[in-house]
Design a protein around this motif. Structure first.
Motif, PDB file in Angstrom:
ATOM      1  N   GLY A  83       0.817  -1.197   0.000  1.00  0.00           N
ATOM      2  CA  GLY A  83       0.000   0.000   0.000  1.00  0.00           C
ATOM      3  C   GLY A  83       0.854   1.251   0.000  1.00  0.00           C
ATOM      4  N   GLY A  84       0.318   2.320   0.573  1.00  0.00           N
ATOM      5  CA  GLY A  84       1.030   3.586   0.612  1.00  0.00           C
ATOM      6  C   GLY A  84       2.204   3.554   1.569  1.00  0.00           C
ATOM      7  N   ASP A  85       3.106   4.520   1.401  1.00  0.00           N
ATOM      8  CA  ASP A  85       4.267   4.625   2.278  1.00  0.00           C
ATOM      9  C   ASP A  85       3.846   4.918   3.705  1.00  0.00           C
ATOM     10  OD1 ASP A  85       5.890   4.157   0.159  1.00  0.00           O
ATOM     11  OD2 ASP A  85       6.551   6.237  -0.102  1.00  0.00           O
ATOM     12  N   ALA A  86       4.559   4.325   4.663  1.00  0.00           N
ATOM     13  CA  ALA A  86       4.285   4.522   6.088  1.00  0.00           C
ATOM     14  C   ALA A  86       5.613   4.618   6.822  1.00  0.00           C
ATOM     15  CB  ALA A  86       3.442   3.367   6.641  1.00  0.00           C
ATOM     16  N   SER A  99       5.786   0.102   3.877  1.00  0.00           N
ATOM     17  CA  SER A  99       4.536   0.219   3.128  1.00  0.00           C
ATOM     18  C   SER A  99       3.406  -0.393   3.944  1.00  0.00           C
ATOM     19  CB  SER A  99       4.647  -0.501   1.776  1.00  0.00           C
ATOM     20  OG  SER A  99       5.710   0.018   1.008  1.00  0.00           O
ATOM     21  N   ARG A 100       2.238   0.203   3.858  1.00  0.00           N
ATOM     22  CA  ARG A 100       1.079  -0.370   4.537  1.00  0.00           C
ATOM     23  C   ARG A 100       0.681  -1.672   3.855  1.00  0.00           C
ATOM     24  NH1 ARG A 100       0.074   5.148   4.340  1.00  0.00           N
ATOM     25  NH2 ARG A 100      -0.120   6.142   6.391  1.00  0.00           N
ATOM     26  N   ASN A 119       2.917  -3.573   8.537  1.00  0.00           N
ATOM     27  CA  ASN A 119       3.819  -2.753   7.731  1.00  0.00           C
ATOM     28  C   ASN A 119       4.783  -3.669   7.002  1.00  0.00           C
ATOM     29  OD1 ASN A 119       2.886  -0.953  10.055  1.00  0.00           O
ATOM     30  ND2 ASN A 119       3.896   0.535   8.728  1.00  0.00           N
ATOM     31  N   LEU A 120       4.926  -3.440   5.689  1.00  0.00           N
ATOM     32  CA  LEU A 120       5.796  -4.268   4.866  1.00  0.00           C
ATOM     33  C   LEU A 120       7.169  -3.618   4.767  1.00  0.00           C
ATOM     34  CD1 LEU A 120       6.150  -6.706   2.953  1.00  0.00           C
ATOM     35  CD2 LEU A 120       5.290  -5.227   1.098  1.00  0.00           C
ATOM     36  N   LEU A 121       8.192  -4.374   5.132  1.00  0.00           N
ATOM     37  CA  LEU A 121       9.567  -3.899   5.079  1.00  0.00           C
ATOM     38  C   LEU A 121      10.189  -4.226   3.721  1.00  0.00           C
ATOM     39  CD1 LEU A 121      10.518  -5.295   8.571  1.00  0.00           C
ATOM     40  CD2 LEU A 121      10.336  -2.860   8.023  1.00  0.00           C
ATOM     41  N   GLU A 122      11.197  -3.473   3.359  1.00  0.00           N
ATOM     42  CA  GLU A 122      11.880  -3.707   2.084  1.00  0.00           C
ATOM     43  C   GLU A 122      12.670  -5.022   2.132  1.00  0.00           C
ATOM     44  OE1 GLU A 122      11.705  -1.973  -0.700  1.00  0.00           O
ATOM     45  OE2 GLU A 122      10.245  -0.614   0.218  1.00  0.00           O
TER      46      GLU A 122
END
Length: 332
Positions: A83-86, A99-100, A119-122
């Motif tokens: 999703g969008g940046d968080a 990212s959400r 939250n999705l980490l890189e």
């Protein structure tokens, strides 16, 4: 059979809905309306880890009450929608972009959760334990667990998620559960335990993912450590998002409530604004965070020998003779 072994058999019995015969105060069991007990994975020096099922796939998580988010990496079998940046703030105040996303299903033992925000980490998950990917951090300090009390017993390699009745008669149940040898203190809304260092009131996070207990360097004077003494202590560099430089020193004058802590090692870091009890504190204690009554209870225990660990931490801690490198840092 030791008292703490009896204790854990009793808590496990609560999960199975039988009546425990162990409690000196039988009303304690009546005050627990739900509980899940999970084994902790990992070896000596590893951050607490638990097994889970995420969207039907087996995986593992680091767990810590200091984190207010669930943070995940993609794996070969698990891909999360982006999703969008968080942006989130790391331990030393720097920002990390995530990212959400969300978990359709999260299963922890007998507990099933659906539609869990995360939250999705890189990057992909890079570590495994028992053949399962370690996909991230299950933050126990967030909204998902805001009505759940957390009992973390690292010496006995178990964690319990508990829900107490909110009645006046059950207000003291968490304290009675831990027994007369436990000491306690207040806990803030963001999960920090009230302590006294010298004559100064402070708050410390409870973060077993940190390989060391840490404090801002500005607190050294509270602990009676002079700048000259600190200048002769070992230099430790810590990598969160950026680099922090600190000194390791023994602190001898910290109290939790009316209980005086024995001397313990602290890493005083230049870029920190807040302190945190790290894994060494948990290796000698069972810690109950009673969220409903904003209290923490700590029962001192003897540490137990474990198989050799693999320096498994969400922060990817690695300690040499004079330095510590912790990538990613504690994200709150």
């Amino acid at each position: 059979m030791g008292m703490r072994t009896v204790f854990w058999i009793a808590v496990l019995a609560l999960v199975l809905h039988s009546v425990p015969a162990w409690a000196q105060d039988r009303n304690v069991s009546d005050c627990i309306v739900a509980s899940i007990v999970l084994p902790l994975l990992g070896g000596q020096g590893d951050s607490p880890l638990i097994a889970a099922r995420v969207n039907g796939e087996k995986a593992t998580f680091y767990v810590s009450p200091a984190f207010s988010r669930i943070l995940v990496h993609d794996t070969a079998d698990l891909w999360f929608p982006r999703g969008g940046d968080a942006p989130l703030m790391a331990q030393n105040g720097e920002l990390i972009v995530t990212s959400r996303t969300g978990l359709d299903d999260l299963q922890l033992g007998e507990l099933n959760l659906h539609g869990v925000p995360a939250n999705l980490l890189e990057g992909p998950a890079r570590h495994q334990i028992n053949g399962l990917p370690i996909i991230g951090m299950l933050g126990l300090g967030g909204d998902v667990f805001d009505t759940t009390s957390i009992l973390l017993d690292v010496p006995h390699r178990k964690i319990a998620l508990l829900r107490f009745r909110g009645t006046a008669a059950c207000r003291t149940a968490p304290e009675r559960l831990m027994g007369p040898d436990a000491y306690g203190s207040d806990v803030s809304a963001d999960g920090r335990m009230a302590v006294t260092i010298g004559h100064h009131s402070r708050e410390m996070a409870l973060d077993p993912d940190l390989s060391e207990t840490v404090m801002p360097q500005s607190w050294a004077n509270d602990a009676g450590v002079t700048p000259d003494e600190l200048s002769h202590d070992p230099i430790v560099t810590t990598r969160y998002v950026g680099i922090s430089v600190g000194r390791r020193h023994a602190v001898t004058n910290m109290d939790v409530g009316s209980h005086a802590l024995p001397a313990f090692s602290v890493l005083f870091q230049s870029s920190l604004e807040k302190g945190a009890f790290g894994l060494p504190f948990f290796e000698h204690s069972a810690v109950l965070i009673d969220r409903q009554n904003a209290q923490v209870f700590v029962l001192p225990e003897e540490s137990r020998p474990l198989e050799a660990g693999h320096h498994l931490h969400f922060d990817e801690s690695h300690q040499g003779q004079t330095a510590v490198s912790q990538k990613s840092g504690t994200i709150n």
